[in-house]
Enzyme design. Structure first.
Site, PDB file in Angstrom:
ATOM      1  N   ARG A  60     -34.568  96.285  12.685  1.00  0.00           N
ATOM      2  CA  ARG A  60     -35.612  95.597  11.924  1.00  0.00           C
ATOM      3  C   ARG A  60     -35.988  94.296  12.651  1.00  0.00           C
ATOM      4  NH1 ARG A  60     -37.240  90.947   9.694  1.00  0.00           N
ATOM      5  NH2 ARG A  60     -35.172  90.558   8.849  1.00  0.00           N
ATOM      6  N   ASN A 103     -31.701  86.754  17.287  1.00  0.00           N
ATOM      7  CA  ASN A 103     -30.650  86.715  16.278  1.00  0.00           C
ATOM      8  C   ASN A 103     -29.316  86.386  16.934  1.00  0.00           C
ATOM      9  OD1 ASN A 103     -31.780  87.937  13.591  1.00  0.00           O
ATOM     10  ND2 ASN A 103     -32.626  89.225  15.207  1.00  0.00           N
ATOM     11  N   CYS A 131     -39.360  86.471  14.754  1.00  0.00           N
ATOM     12  CA  CYS A 131     -40.429  86.723  13.791  1.00  0.00           C
ATOM     13  C   CYS A 131     -41.789  86.714  14.480  1.00  0.00           C
ATOM     14  CB  CYS A 131     -40.403  85.660  12.691  1.00  0.00           C
ATOM     15  SG  CYS A 131     -41.749  85.810  11.501  1.00  0.00           S
ATOM     16  N   HIS A 149     -28.644  84.492   7.670  1.00  0.00           N
ATOM     17  CA  HIS A 149     -29.444  85.111   8.721  1.00  0.00           C
ATOM     18  C   HIS A 149     -29.776  83.998   9.705  1.00  0.00           C
ATOM     19  CE1 HIS A 149     -32.417  87.998  10.367  1.00  0.00           C
ATOM     20  NE2 HIS A 149     -33.099  86.897  10.656  1.00  0.00           N
ATOM     21  N   HIS A 154     -30.714  82.502  13.513  1.00  0.00           N
ATOM     22  CA  HIS A 154     -31.290  82.727  14.842  1.00  0.00           C
ATOM     23  C   HIS A 154     -30.674  81.752  15.829  1.00  0.00           C
ATOM     24  CE1 HIS A 154     -34.923  85.471  14.160  1.00  0.00           C
ATOM     25  NE2 HIS A 154     -34.182  85.520  13.068  1.00  0.00           N
TER      26      HIS A 154
END
Length: 300
Positions: free
Chosen positions: A13, A245, A236, A203, A205
């Site tokens: 994803r 990530n 993104c 989450h 980065h």
């Protein structure tokens, strides 16, 4: 017994959504097999978004049509009611709904204000109750590329509105990779103080090379669930310079060497990262895939 953390795989994803090299369905299935082989049991498999805006996600339904299920939980990211309906139809185990904490970014990402995003969440929560697991991600929770700093008070204000229809889990997303360990401590602490029983996922980065330090700060603050992608790929499409990530294999090494179980096999995670690098046709950011794990002693 070791302490335990959960690493939620987001390779298919967030990991590939911004990639120029298009991965076809067969390649994605091979990568999914590698992800599972590495040890992932909870996987954010796709996002149900407009394929004209995010072409890598155009085959969301096809990918979800034949998923391995035993011992696994599959998550679909949704940004609007249409995406939510598609995720339910696809039969996934969980939906992850994103609310961006700044209006400018929210308009660019989802075509709505943050308040409109919260209002939609309340509708979706009523429709999902008892059907699938739910997660709300507060995106740009540590800073916005368009409006700058996002105060803790703003995060809590939006979260309080979200919790009028409480999700099963909350994710705090450092969407543009600006957080520091102190930020993690402060924001996780603020959520814990207000909603002590709400499960928190991070989450993170690695845009500014603070990702692993932030994950450790999250662990010390009581977080036990973290997103990561093979090789550290990701970013993104609607946030400038929001690269990378946390690399799964790097995160596995840090936790396992610290005596914290992840359920992953480091060598297999490295192999998966190398296979993804080949599929994408360019180097990926992960470091463990280059250095390997703790070196075996040299022969005497």
């Amino acid at each position: 017994m070791k302490d335990v953390v959960e690493i939620v795989d987001v390779t298919l994803r967030d990991g590939i959504q911004n990639e120029k090299t298009f991965l076809d369905l067969d390649t994605k299935k091979r990568m999914l097999a590698a992800i599972i082989d590495a040890g992932a049991t909870r996987i954010e498999i796709t996002s149900f978004v407009n394929p004209a805006r995010v072409p890598q996600m155009a085959d969301a339904e096809a990918l979800c049509a034949d998923l391995p299920r035993e011992g696994l939980r599959h998550i679909g990211l949704v940004l609007n009611h249409r995406g939510f309906a598609r995720a339910l139809e696809a039969g996934l185990d969980e939906v992850n709904y994103a609310i961006v904490l700044s209006d400018t970014f929210s308009q660019r990402n989802q075509g709505m204000t943050s308040a409109e995003g919260v209002a939609l969440w309340h509708r979706l929560a009523a429709e999902t109750r008892g059907r699938v697991g739910t997660n709300v991600t507060l995106a740009a929770a540590f800073g916005c590329p368009f409006e700058g700093e996002v105060p803790v008070a703003r995060m809590i204000e939006v979260l309080e509105q979200v919790m009028e229809a409480a999700p099963d889990e909350l994710t705090l997303a450092d969407t543009i990779g600006v957080a520091t360990p102190r930020d993690i401590e402060d924001r996780v602490g603020a959520v814990r103080a207000r909603f002590p029983d709400l499960p928190i996922r991070l989450h993170l980065h690695n845009t500014r090379n603070t990702g692993l330090a932030n994950a450790w700060a999250g662990y010390c603050a009581g977080v036990r669930s973290f997103d990561a992608s093979l090789g550290g790929v990701g970013g993104c499409p609607f946030a400038p310079r929001a690269t990378g990530n946390l690399p799964t294999e790097d995160l596995v090494y840090m936790f396992e060497r610290s005596g914290i179980a992840t359920g992953y096999d480091l060598d297999r995670a490295i192999a998966g990262a190398k296979a993804l690098e080949v599929a994408l046709g360019h180097p990926v950011p992960g470091m463990l895939m280059k250095a390997g794990g703790f070196p075996a002693p040299a022969g005497i």
